[in-house]
Design an enzyme around this catalytic site. Structure first.
Site, PDB file in Angstrom:
ATOM      1  N   GLY A  41       0.799  -1.226   0.000  1.00 41.87           N
ATOM      2  CA  GLY A  41       0.000   0.000   0.000  1.00 41.87           C
ATOM      3  C   GLY A  41       0.829   1.272   0.000  1.00 41.87           C
ATOM      4  O   GLY A  41       2.032   1.266  -0.307  1.00 41.87           O
ATOM      5  N   CYS A  43       1.645   3.035   2.579  1.00 40.51           N
ATOM      6  CA  CYS A  43       2.601   3.037   3.701  1.00 40.51           C
ATOM      7  C   CYS A  43       3.991   2.556   3.267  1.00 40.51           C
ATOM      8  O   CYS A  43       4.984   3.265   3.422  1.00 40.51           O
ATOM      9  CB  CYS A  43       2.052   2.164   4.813  1.00 40.51           C
ATOM     10  SG  CYS A  43       3.196   1.902   6.154  1.00 40.51           S
ATOM     11  N   ARG A 276      -5.192  14.156   2.630  1.00 38.14           N
ATOM     12  CA  ARG A 276      -5.488  13.030   1.739  1.00 38.14           C
ATOM     13  C   ARG A 276      -6.980  12.714   1.809  1.00 38.14           C
ATOM     14  O   ARG A 276      -7.633  12.994   2.802  1.00 38.14           O
ATOM     15  CB  ARG A 276      -4.665  11.808   2.159  1.00 38.14           C
ATOM     16  CG  ARG A 276      -3.163  12.056   2.067  1.00 38.14           C
ATOM     17  CD  ARG A 276      -2.359  10.874   2.561  1.00 38.14           C
ATOM     18  NE  ARG A 276      -2.596   9.670   1.795  1.00 38.14           N
ATOM     19  CZ  ARG A 276      -2.024   9.401   0.614  1.00 38.14           C
ATOM     20  NH1 ARG A 276      -1.189  10.276   0.074  1.00 38.14           N
ATOM     21  NH2 ARG A 276      -2.283   8.285  -0.027  1.00 38.14           N
ATOM     22  N   ASP A 316      -7.661   4.008   6.102  1.00 43.12           N
ATOM     23  CA  ASP A 316      -7.831   5.393   5.637  1.00 43.12           C
ATOM     24  C   ASP A 316      -9.181   5.619   4.963  1.00 43.12           C
ATOM     25  O   ASP A 316      -9.672   6.747   4.933  1.00 43.12           O
ATOM     26  CB  ASP A 316      -6.735   5.740   4.602  1.00 43.12           C
ATOM     27  CG  ASP A 316      -5.407   6.101   5.255  1.00 43.12           C
ATOM     28  OD1 ASP A 316      -5.263   5.886   6.474  1.00 43.12           O
ATOM     29  OD2 ASP A 316      -4.517   6.597   4.535  1.00 43.12           O
ATOM     30  N   ALA A 324      -1.005   4.467   9.471  1.00 43.06           N
ATOM     31  CA  ALA A 324      -0.779   3.067   9.150  1.00 43.06           C
ATOM     32  C   ALA A 324      -1.124   2.139  10.320  1.00 43.06           C
ATOM     33  O   ALA A 324      -1.787   1.113  10.130  1.00 43.06           O
ATOM     34  CB  ALA A 324       0.684   2.873   8.754  1.00 43.06           C
ATOM     35  N   HIS A 449      18.684   4.597  33.467  1.00 44.15           N
ATOM     36  CA  HIS A 449      19.391   5.874  33.401  1.00 44.15           C
ATOM     37  C   HIS A 449      20.737   5.691  32.698  1.00 44.15           C
ATOM     38  O   HIS A 449      21.420   4.705  32.962  1.00 44.15           O
ATOM     39  CB  HIS A 449      19.627   6.403  34.813  1.00 44.15           C
ATOM     40  CG  HIS A 449      20.445   7.671  34.829  1.00 44.15           C
ATOM     41  ND1 HIS A 449      19.892   8.897  34.513  1.00 44.15           N
ATOM     42  CD2 HIS A 449      21.764   7.875  35.084  1.00 44.15           C
ATOM     43  CE1 HIS A 449      20.850   9.815  34.569  1.00 44.15           C
ATOM     44  NE2 HIS A 449      21.993   9.233  34.925  1.00 44.15           N
TER      45      HIS A 449
HETATM   46  C1  FAD Z   1       4.309  10.669   2.527  1.00 44.42           C
HETATM   47  C2  FAD Z   1       3.515   9.917   3.554  1.00 44.42           C
HETATM   48  C3  FAD Z   1       4.078   9.590   4.758  1.00 44.42           C
HETATM   49  C4  FAD Z   1       3.353   8.885   5.697  1.00 44.42           C
HETATM   50  N1  FAD Z   1       3.952   8.583   6.870  1.00 44.42           N
HETATM   51  C5  FAD Z   1       3.256   7.891   7.805  1.00 44.42           C
HETATM   52  C6  FAD Z   1       3.869   7.523   9.025  1.00 44.42           C
HETATM   53  O1  FAD Z   1       5.042   7.806   9.263  1.00 44.42           O
HETATM   54  N2  FAD Z   1       3.148   6.824   9.928  1.00 44.42           N
HETATM   55  C7  FAD Z   1       1.838   6.486   9.685  1.00 44.42           C
HETATM   56  O2  FAD Z   1       1.204   5.858  10.560  1.00 44.42           O
HETATM   57  N3  FAD Z   1       1.226   6.815   8.548  1.00 44.42           N
HETATM   58  C8  FAD Z   1       1.904   7.507   7.596  1.00 44.42           C
HETATM   59  N4  FAD Z   1       1.298   7.815   6.417  1.00 44.42           N
HETATM   60  C9  FAD Z   1      -0.103   7.400   6.225  1.00 44.42           C
HETATM   61  C10 FAD Z   1      -0.188   5.907   5.873  1.00 44.42           C
HETATM   62  O3  FAD Z   1       0.572   5.658   4.708  1.00 44.42           O
HETATM   63  C11 FAD Z   1      -1.627   5.499   5.660  1.00 44.42           C
HETATM   64  O4  FAD Z   1      -2.397   5.866   6.794  1.00 44.42           O
HETATM   65  C12 FAD Z   1      -1.748   3.996   5.465  1.00 44.42           C
HETATM   66  O5  FAD Z   1      -1.016   3.569   4.346  1.00 44.42           O
HETATM   67  C13 FAD Z   1      -3.208   3.596   5.291  1.00 44.42           C
HETATM   68  O6  FAD Z   1      -3.290   2.217   5.161  1.00 44.42           O
HETATM   69  P1  FAD Z   1      -4.505   1.526   4.389  1.00 44.42           P
HETATM   70  O7  FAD Z   1      -4.243   0.066   4.487  1.00 44.42           O
HETATM   71  O8  FAD Z   1      -5.785   2.058   4.890  1.00 44.42           O
HETATM   72  O9  FAD Z   1      -4.382   2.014   2.884  1.00 44.42           O
HETATM   73  P2  FAD Z   1      -3.176   2.145   1.839  1.00 44.42           P
HETATM   74  O10 FAD Z   1      -1.867   1.980   2.467  1.00 44.42           O
HETATM   75  O11 FAD Z   1      -3.472   3.392   1.108  1.00 44.42           O
HETATM   76  O12 FAD Z   1      -3.371   0.884   0.895  1.00 44.42           O
HETATM   77  C14 FAD Z   1      -4.458   0.768   0.056  1.00 44.42           C
HETATM   78  C15 FAD Z   1      -4.085  -0.145  -1.080  1.00 44.42           C
HETATM   79  O13 FAD Z   1      -5.265  -0.431  -1.811  1.00 44.42           O
HETATM   80  C16 FAD Z   1      -4.941  -0.484  -3.182  1.00 44.42           C
HETATM   81  N5  FAD Z   1      -6.174  -0.238  -3.926  1.00 44.42           N
HETATM   82  C17 FAD Z   1      -6.954   0.868  -3.896  1.00 44.42           C
HETATM   83  N6  FAD Z   1      -8.024   0.704  -4.684  1.00 44.42           N
HETATM   84  C18 FAD Z   1      -7.913  -0.521  -5.230  1.00 44.42           C
HETATM   85  C19 FAD Z   1      -8.705  -1.257  -6.138  1.00 44.42           C
HETATM   86  N7  FAD Z   1      -9.833  -0.768  -6.625  1.00 44.42           N
HETATM   87  N8  FAD Z   1      -8.281  -2.485  -6.511  1.00 44.42           N
HETATM   88  C20 FAD Z   1      -7.138  -3.025  -6.023  1.00 44.42           C
HETATM   89  N9  FAD Z   1      -6.349  -2.371  -5.152  1.00 44.42           N
HETATM   90  C21 FAD Z   1      -6.739  -1.134  -4.756  1.00 44.42           C
HETATM   91  C22 FAD Z   1      -3.917   0.620  -3.346  1.00 44.42           C
HETATM   92  O14 FAD Z   1      -3.129   0.400  -4.512  1.00 44.42           O
HETATM   93  C23 FAD Z   1      -3.120   0.476  -2.070  1.00 44.42           C
HETATM   94  O15 FAD Z   1      -2.018  -0.383  -2.257  1.00 44.42           O
HETATM   95  C24 FAD Z   1       2.008   8.506   5.434  1.00 44.42           C
HETATM   96  C25 FAD Z   1       1.430   8.813   4.203  1.00 44.42           C
HETATM   97  C26 FAD Z   1       2.170   9.505   3.263  1.00 44.42           C
HETATM   98  C27 FAD Z   1       1.522   9.814   1.948  1.00 44.42           C
END
Ligand code: FAD
Length: 470
Positions: A41, A43, A276, A316, A324, A449
């Site tokens: 994803g 993350c 986002r 998300d 994440a 410590h």
């Molecule tokens: C630059 C940046 C830095 C970040 N740093 C942090 C951090 O340090 N700590 C933290 O906790 N969070 C961080 N985040 C946020 C974190 O990345 C997200 O909260 C997390 O990835 C959400 O997880 P998720 O499983 O909900 O979705 P995602 O990680 O967004 O995964 C969703 C997946 O679904 C797939 N998908 C979507 N639609 C479809 C479809 N129709 N068919 C097939 N596949 C599909 C996508 O390709 C993706 O791979 C950061 C985000 C960014 C952009």
């Protein structure tokens, strides 16, 4: 794929989806994950991991410069191979994405590389994903479907990417260091990139509509961070809203507005980091009666069930905070509730939030103002890192710990930390809060410590009126 009937079909392999699928397999469900991009994803591929790799490079750069100044170590001319900086970050992302592939295989979860849509309460349609071979079947059936499609970058209307205009996704692969950059948005992502570019020598301007950095965060912490950024040479423009931008020379002139007064800031590059949005569109939700609410988040009940009985959603795509570890914890909870090994409900107040610039920021639960606004009578214990032995020894004495507890019982309600390694330290308080601990208990817990974590113990003692070292 001999049999395409599953107990659980998970759409999305981010930290929400892949973790949920593995837990489902542990609970004896036959599970599949459908992913259109790389496993892991946002993350692993476009968020947490590659950005932390870049921040580690930035910290290394600061250490080298700091070493020259503070430690009596002479360093010659420091040169940057920015392409290598970006390449190392991509290597970290690729390594972990491969790790997810391996974990899914090890746990007997089928990974179907395709673009998924909902075709009915128990049917997921599969279409070829960009750059991947066509899937072996056009649809799979599942007793339950879990939507974990995550979130995507937001842009202002009319804005187009390219020529140095980037979201975090483009910035993570942009391997030419901009001499100057305007960052729109002082949330976690904007600040992490601001710190990164500044450390490598770009002239950084951060523009934020709200009157503090990290909107919504404890005001004292946000102000401490602002001072630290300004001290590092970053221009911080709070209370300034984005209006428009136009090409100027090799860069961009960005017009911002502060209470009716327009100003122009210039940068070779522009990073848009204004939040986002959930990826709930084009998913075919209407085919199963799955409703969304304001902002496009999928509506769920306290079992993570959507308005369709057989379809669940996490991460998300359902609600903030967009983090994440929240997505993973929700994924595990949803699957355990489905399997009947856990009661419905999920406590969002024990989800920590972290920012990985330097100094780091880490929080959990309510801050002082939020607790007071809810009518809770609180006591607050503070401990600055300048009074912590380890922080002084390692020359990382910026920041402080704030522990918020109920006045009546001393129960920990929240904690805010700004300082070096704050993000590693917060877990102690998260555990304490989960176990409903008190400041008296944290204060009496023997901490090693010298460690930075002693500042948490001292803040707890301060809340009890018993601080020793401050
Ligand atoms: C630059 C940046 C830095 C970040 N740093 C942090 C951090 O340090 N700590 C933290 O906790 N969070 C961080 N985040 C946020 C974190 O990345 C997200 O909260 C997390 O990835 C959400 O997880 P998720 O499983 O909900 O979705 P995602 O990680 O967004 O995964 C969703 C997946 O679904 C797939 N998908 C979507 N639609 C479809 C479809 N129709 N068919 C097939 N596949 C599909 C996508 O390709 C993706 O791979 C950061 C985000 C960014 C952009």
């Amino acid at each position: 794929m001999a049999n395409s009937r599953y107990d659980l079909a998970v759409i999305g392999s981010g930290p929400g989806g892949y973790v949920a699928a593995i837990r489902a397999s542990q609970l004896k469900m036959r599970a599949a994950v459908i992913e259109r991009d790389q496993p892991g994803g946002v993350c692993l591929n476009w968020g947490c991991i590659p950005s932390k790799a870049l921040l580690n490079s930035a910290e290394t750069m600061e250490t080298i410069r700091g070493a020259a100044r503070e430690h009596g170590i002479e360093v010659g001319e420091v040169k940057t191979d920015f392409k290598r900086v970006i390449a190392r970050s991509r290597e970290a992302a690729d390594k972990l994405s491969k790790g997810v592939r391996f974990l899914l295989r090890k746990n007997k979860v089928d990974l179907l590389e395709a673009n998924a849509t909902i075709a009915g309460p128990h049917t997921v349609a599969l279409a070829p994903a960009e750059g991947k071979p066509a899937p072996q079947t056009e649809a799979i059936e599942a007793e339950r479907i879990l939507i974990a499609t995550g979130s995507g970058e937001k842009l202002f209307p009319g804005m187009t990417l390219g020529n140095g205009v980037m979201t975090s996704k483009e910035a993570l692969i942009h391997d030419r260091l901009p001499q100057s950059i305007v960052i729109i948005g002082a949330g976690a992502i904007g600040l992490e990139f601001g710190y990164f570019y500044q450390a490598f020598g770009s002239k950084v301007t951060i523009v934020e509509l709200v009157n503090q950095m990290l909107p919504g965060m404890d005001a004292e912490i946000a102000e401490e961070l602002r001072k630290s950024f300004v001290k590092r040479g970053v221009t911080v423009m709070l209370g300034h809203g984005y209006k428009s931008m136009a090409r100027k020379g090799n860069g961009w002139a960005v017009t911002v507005d502060a209470a009716g007064t327009a100003k122009t800031v210039e940068g070779e590059a522009v990073l848009v980091a204004v939040g986002r949005g959930p990826l709930s569109g084009n998913l075919g939700l209407e085919k199963a009666g799955v409703e969304v609410e304001r902002g496009g988040f999928i509506k769920i009940d306290d079992s993570f069930r959507t308005t369709c009985q057989s379809i669940y959603a996490i991460g998300d795509v359902v609600r903030p905070p967009l983090l994440a570890h929240k997505a993973s914890a929700e994924g595990i909870a949803a699957v355990e509730i489905m399997a009947g090994v856990r009661q419905p409900g999920f406590d969002l107040t024990t989800v920590p939030a972290c920012v990985y610039c330097e100094p780091e920021v880490a929080t959990v639960g309510l801050n002082e103002a939020e607790a007071k606004a809810r009518g809770i009578d609180v006591k607050v214990g503070r401990m600055p890192f300048r009074a912590n032995g380890k922080a002084v020894a390692i020359n990382q004495a910026e920041g402080f710990v704030k522990l918020v507890a109920s006045k009546q019982y001393g129960e920990v309600i929240g904690c805010q930390i700004i300082g070096h390694h704050a993000t590693d330290m917060i877990s102690e308080v998260v555990l304490g809060k989960t176990l409903e601990t008190t400041t008296a208990e944290i204060g009496k817990t023997v901490h090693p410590h010298p460690t930075l974590s002693e500042a948490i113990m001292e803040a707890a003692l301060a809340a009890e009126g018993e601080a020793i070292n401050y």
